[in-house]
Design a protein around this motif. Sequence first.
Motif, mmCIF file in Angstrom:
data_model
loop_
_atom_site.group_PDB
_atom_site.id
_atom_site.type_symbol
_atom_site.label_atom_id
_atom_site.label_comp_id
_atom_site.label_asym_id
_atom_site.label_seq_id
_atom_site.Cartn_x
_atom_site.Cartn_y
_atom_site.Cartn_z
ATOM 1 N N LYS A 1 0.850 -1.199 0.000
ATOM 2 C CA LYS A 1 0.000 0.000 0.000
ATOM 3 C C LYS A 1 0.880 1.241 0.000
ATOM 4 C CE LYS A 1 -3.352 2.515 2.869
ATOM 5 N NZ LYS A 1 -4.136 2.486 4.134
ATOM 6 N N ILE A 2 0.609 2.155 -0.930
ATOM 7 C CA ILE A 2 1.310 3.436 -0.951
ATOM 8 C C ILE A 2 0.298 4.559 -1.174
ATOM 9 C CG2 ILE A 2 3.526 2.531 -1.754
ATOM 10 C CD1 ILE A 2 2.839 3.416 -4.557
ATOM 11 N N ASN A 3 0.656 5.743 -0.717
ATOM 12 C CA ASN A 3 -0.156 6.922 -0.953
ATOM 13 C C ASN A 3 0.582 7.822 -1.936
ATOM 14 O OD1 ASN A 3 -1.322 9.640 -0.669
ATOM 15 N ND2 ASN A 3 -2.499 8.737 1.008
ATOM 16 N N ALA A 4 -0.058 8.121 -3.062
ATOM 17 C CA ALA A 4 0.618 8.852 -4.128
ATOM 18 C C ALA A 4 0.986 10.279 -3.736
ATOM 19 C CB ALA A 4 -0.255 8.873 -5.385
ATOM 20 N N THR A 5 0.359 10.813 -2.697
ATOM 21 C CA THR A 5 0.668 12.190 -2.304
ATOM 22 C C THR A 5 2.047 12.307 -1.669
ATOM 23 O OG1 THR A 5 -0.439 11.873 -0.166
ATOM 24 C CG2 THR A 5 -1.759 12.789 -1.969
ATOM 25 N N ASN A 6 2.556 11.208 -1.088
ATOM 26 C CA ASN A 6 3.880 11.287 -0.455
ATOM 27 C C ASN A 6 4.806 10.152 -0.904
ATOM 28 O OD1 ASN A 6 2.856 9.069 0.928
ATOM 29 N ND2 ASN A 6 2.341 10.271 2.756
ATOM 30 N N SER A 7 4.510 9.564 -2.065
ATOM 31 C CA SER A 7 5.357 8.498 -2.602
ATOM 32 C C SER A 7 6.004 8.961 -3.900
ATOM 33 C CB SER A 7 4.532 7.229 -2.853
ATOM 34 O OG SER A 7 3.986 6.745 -1.640
ATOM 35 N N SER A 8 7.028 8.225 -4.316
ATOM 36 C CA SER A 8 7.775 8.611 -5.510
ATOM 37 C C SER A 8 7.938 7.411 -6.430
ATOM 38 C CB SER A 8 9.155 9.138 -5.116
ATOM 39 O OG SER A 8 9.930 8.095 -4.531
ATOM 40 N N LEU A 9 8.600 7.650 -7.550
ATOM 41 C CA LEU A 9 8.881 6.579 -8.495
ATOM 42 C C LEU A 9 9.764 5.513 -7.857
ATOM 43 C CD1 LEU A 9 8.447 5.639 -11.405
ATOM 44 C CD2 LEU A 9 10.457 6.970 -12.068
ATOM 45 N N ASP A 10 10.643 5.917 -6.949
ATOM 46 C CA ASP A 10 11.505 4.942 -6.265
ATOM 47 C C ASP A 10 10.684 3.969 -5.432
ATOM 48 O OD1 ASP A 10 13.820 5.965 -7.343
ATOM 49 O OD2 ASP A 10 14.222 7.312 -5.652
ATOM 50 N N ASP A 11 9.613 4.456 -4.822
ATOM 51 C CA ASP A 11 8.747 3.568 -4.032
ATOM 52 C C ASP A 11 8.112 2.502 -4.926
ATOM 53 O OD1 ASP A 11 8.962 4.879 -1.421
ATOM 54 O OD2 ASP A 11 7.970 6.552 -2.420
ATOM 55 N N ILE A 12 7.716 2.913 -6.114
ATOM 56 C CA ILE A 12 7.125 1.957 -7.050
ATOM 57 C C ILE A 12 8.186 0.938 -7.491
ATOM 58 C CG2 ILE A 12 6.018 1.684 -9.303
ATOM 59 C CD1 ILE A 12 4.890 4.505 -8.964
ATOM 60 N N LYS A 13 9.403 1.430 -7.765
ATOM 61 C CA LYS A 13 10.477 0.532 -8.212
ATOM 62 C C LYS A 13 10.813 -0.511 -7.151
ATOM 63 C CE LYS A 13 12.701 3.738 -11.467
ATOM 64 N NZ LYS A 13 13.889 4.589 -11.738
ATOM 65 N N ARG A 14 10.762 -0.099 -5.872
ATOM 66 C CA ARG A 14 11.048 -1.052 -4.783
ATOM 67 C C ARG A 14 10.009 -2.170 -4.754
ATOM 68 N NH1 ARG A 14 13.364 3.448 -2.025
ATOM 69 N NH2 ARG A 14 11.334 4.216 -1.332
ATOM 70 N N ILE A 15 8.766 -1.808 -5.049
ATOM 71 C CA ILE A 15 7.712 -2.837 -5.075
ATOM 72 C C ILE A 15 7.898 -3.748 -6.290
ATOM 73 C CG2 ILE A 15 5.219 -3.190 -5.330
ATOM 74 C CD1 ILE A 15 4.889 -0.536 -3.733
ATOM 75 N N ILE A 16 8.236 -3.161 -7.428
ATOM 76 C CA ILE A 16 8.454 -3.955 -8.641
ATOM 77 C C ILE A 16 9.582 -4.971 -8.432
ATOM 78 C CG2 ILE A 16 9.294 -3.812 -11.035
ATOM 79 C CD1 ILE A 16 7.764 -1.126 -11.244
ATOM 80 N N LYS A 17 10.612 -4.583 -7.668
ATOM 81 C CA LYS A 17 11.727 -5.499 -7.393
ATOM 82 C C LYS A 17 11.289 -6.719 -6.587
ATOM 83 C CE LYS A 17 15.563 -2.191 -7.616
ATOM 84 N NZ LYS A 17 16.612 -1.465 -6.841
ATOM 85 N N GLU A 18 10.160 -6.610 -5.904
ATOM 86 C CA GLU A 18 9.662 -7.731 -5.100
ATOM 87 C C GLU A 18 9.076 -8.843 -5.966
ATOM 88 O OE1 GLU A 18 9.631 -8.232 -1.767
ATOM 89 O OE2 GLU A 18 10.857 -6.451 -1.424
ATOM 90 N N ILE A 19 8.781 -8.525 -7.240
ATOM 91 C CA ILE A 19 8.191 -9.532 -8.120
ATOM 92 C C ILE A 19 9.132 -10.726 -8.241
ATOM 93 C CG2 ILE A 19 7.431 -10.015 -10.499
ATOM 94 C CD1 ILE A 19 6.612 -7.059 -10.698
ATOM 95 N N GLY A 20 8.608 -11.911 -7.979
ATOM 96 C CA GLY A 20 9.416 -13.127 -8.060
ATOM 97 C C GLY A 20 10.122 -13.477 -6.778
ATOM 98 N N SER A 21 10.028 -12.608 -5.755
ATOM 99 C CA SER A 21 10.676 -12.902 -4.472
ATOM 100 C C SER A 21 9.760 -13.760 -3.613
ATOM 101 C CB SER A 21 11.020 -11.593 -3.751
ATOM 102 O OG SER A 21 9.840 -10.905 -3.398
ATOM 103 N N PHE A 22 10.242 -14.086 -2.409
ATOM 104 C CA PHE A 22 9.494 -14.959 -1.494
ATOM 105 C C PHE A 22 8.132 -14.338 -1.169
ATOM 106 C CE2 PHE A 22 8.267 -16.226 2.820
ATOM 107 C CZ PHE A 22 8.207 -17.596 2.657
ATOM 108 N N GLY A 23 7.087 -15.131 -1.307
ATOM 109 C CA GLY A 23 5.740 -14.683 -0.947
ATOM 110 C C GLY A 23 4.975 -14.038 -2.080
ATOM 111 N N THR A 24 5.605 -13.936 -3.276
ATOM 112 C CA THR A 24 4.907 -13.302 -4.392
ATOM 113 C C THR A 24 4.579 -14.303 -5.507
ATOM 114 O OG1 THR A 24 6.962 -12.671 -5.524
ATOM 115 C CG2 THR A 24 6.055 -11.109 -3.924
ATOM 116 N N ASP A 25 4.519 -15.588 -5.140
ATOM 117 C CA ASP A 25 4.235 -16.616 -6.151
ATOM 118 C C ASP A 25 2.915 -16.351 -6.868
ATOM 119 O OD1 ASP A 25 6.549 -17.759 -5.333
ATOM 120 O OD2 ASP A 25 5.629 -19.342 -4.137
ATOM 121 N N ASN A 26 1.950 -15.818 -6.139
ATOM 122 C CA ASN A 26 0.623 -15.552 -6.719
ATOM 123 C C ASN A 26 0.469 -14.108 -7.196
ATOM 124 O OD1 ASN A 26 -0.444 -18.196 -6.238
ATOM 125 N ND2 ASN A 26 -0.581 -17.640 -4.066
#
Length: 419
Positions: A67-92
């Motif tokens: 969960k992120i709030n766009a009013t105080n988040s940045s592109l880096d926050d999105i990139k950190r979430i994208i990096k989680e793809i394929g990691s532990f717990g993201t099989d689904n």
Amino acid sequence: MPLADKYRPTIIDDVVGQSHIVGENKVINNMIKNNYFPNMIFYGPPGVGKTTVAEIISKISDKKFFKINATNSSLDDIKRIIKEIGSFGTDNGILLYIDEIQSFNKRQQQSILEFIESGAITLIASTTENPYHYVYKAILSRSIVMEFKAIKKIDIIEGIKKIISRYNIDNLAKVSIDEDAIDTIANASGGDMRSAINILELGINEAALDRDGNLNINSDTIERLSVATAYNFDSDGDIHYNLLSAFQKSIRGSDPDAAVYYLARLLKGGDLISICRRLLVIASEDVGMAYPNAITIVKACVDSAMQLGLPEARIVLSQATIVLASSPKSNSSYMAINRAMEDVETTVQDDIPEFLKDSHYAGASKLGSGIGYKYPHDYPNHYIKQEYLPENMRTRKYYKEQDNKFESNIKKYLDTLKK
């Protein structure tokens, strides 16, 4: 913890309002039942359950939740979430909730598009602004837009009672509240459940303990808080334009009561200019030739309103509104210019007839300009038949008289002339 957070619903059955999408056999319930969640954009005013429903879905989904709030988040926050793809717990996959997505620019929104398309990220976004104006179209085309509406008073009352019931289970000091106090809270909330809970919390803190150690809240307790009625208004947003639309349609529909009601809501927002402009156009668009003097009255009222300012302006604007709403209606002027504009835009224009051209200059007669023009005032009834339209437009009829007293007389007059 604030009551609004402490008692936020955790199951869909506890969500109040939104009966068009929440409830038995409604779309949200069916998604939960089938554990199927497409990309969604929740759109609506504050405090109506957008975040609550998103968090309920997150607890049911088998995807990893961010969960992120766009009013105080940045592109880096999105990139950190994208990096989680394929990691532990993201099989689904990942379920990403972006609150206030309208605060993200196009590039930030585009950054997740590839992963939405692949299914690696399921997006739930919420916004208080019209998503069709603020959300990147490629994301819109891959999402279901669900409108969350202001919560009805009856649902606010139900929600308050649920909160009090849960509060009394958790606390030794029980809250006793009368129906008038609940009604006062519901009226002051402006359709915002969070606002209603916040007022209730203030009331609990204001209430004194009785001899039994309980807290009694009545309407006097709430009134002592001097809480202003919440009012959701944005001079550049959907609410503003929806109110103007309802205002004009009520006048067009000859309903003075509804028209004055929407006028009051617009006045509460303080935008005199939009109200005045809309009244002036209604005078010609919707009343028009049925009562041509209406625009004179409205113009006088509008000028008075701009000179007076609020609060006195409300009186003359009410007069203008009632005059228009109670007047006979005709859109013949509106339709006539629309027909003419369409022809101008879509039809090749023949030259203006020579006799209609300007002849007030030396040499005009050598060009044939003005020759053959018959001056109507020189003829009986100030009329003489001439073809005024260009040759290829002579079969066109733009002004079509409508069935009202004034235009019926116009038709009789014009028919008499032409005979």
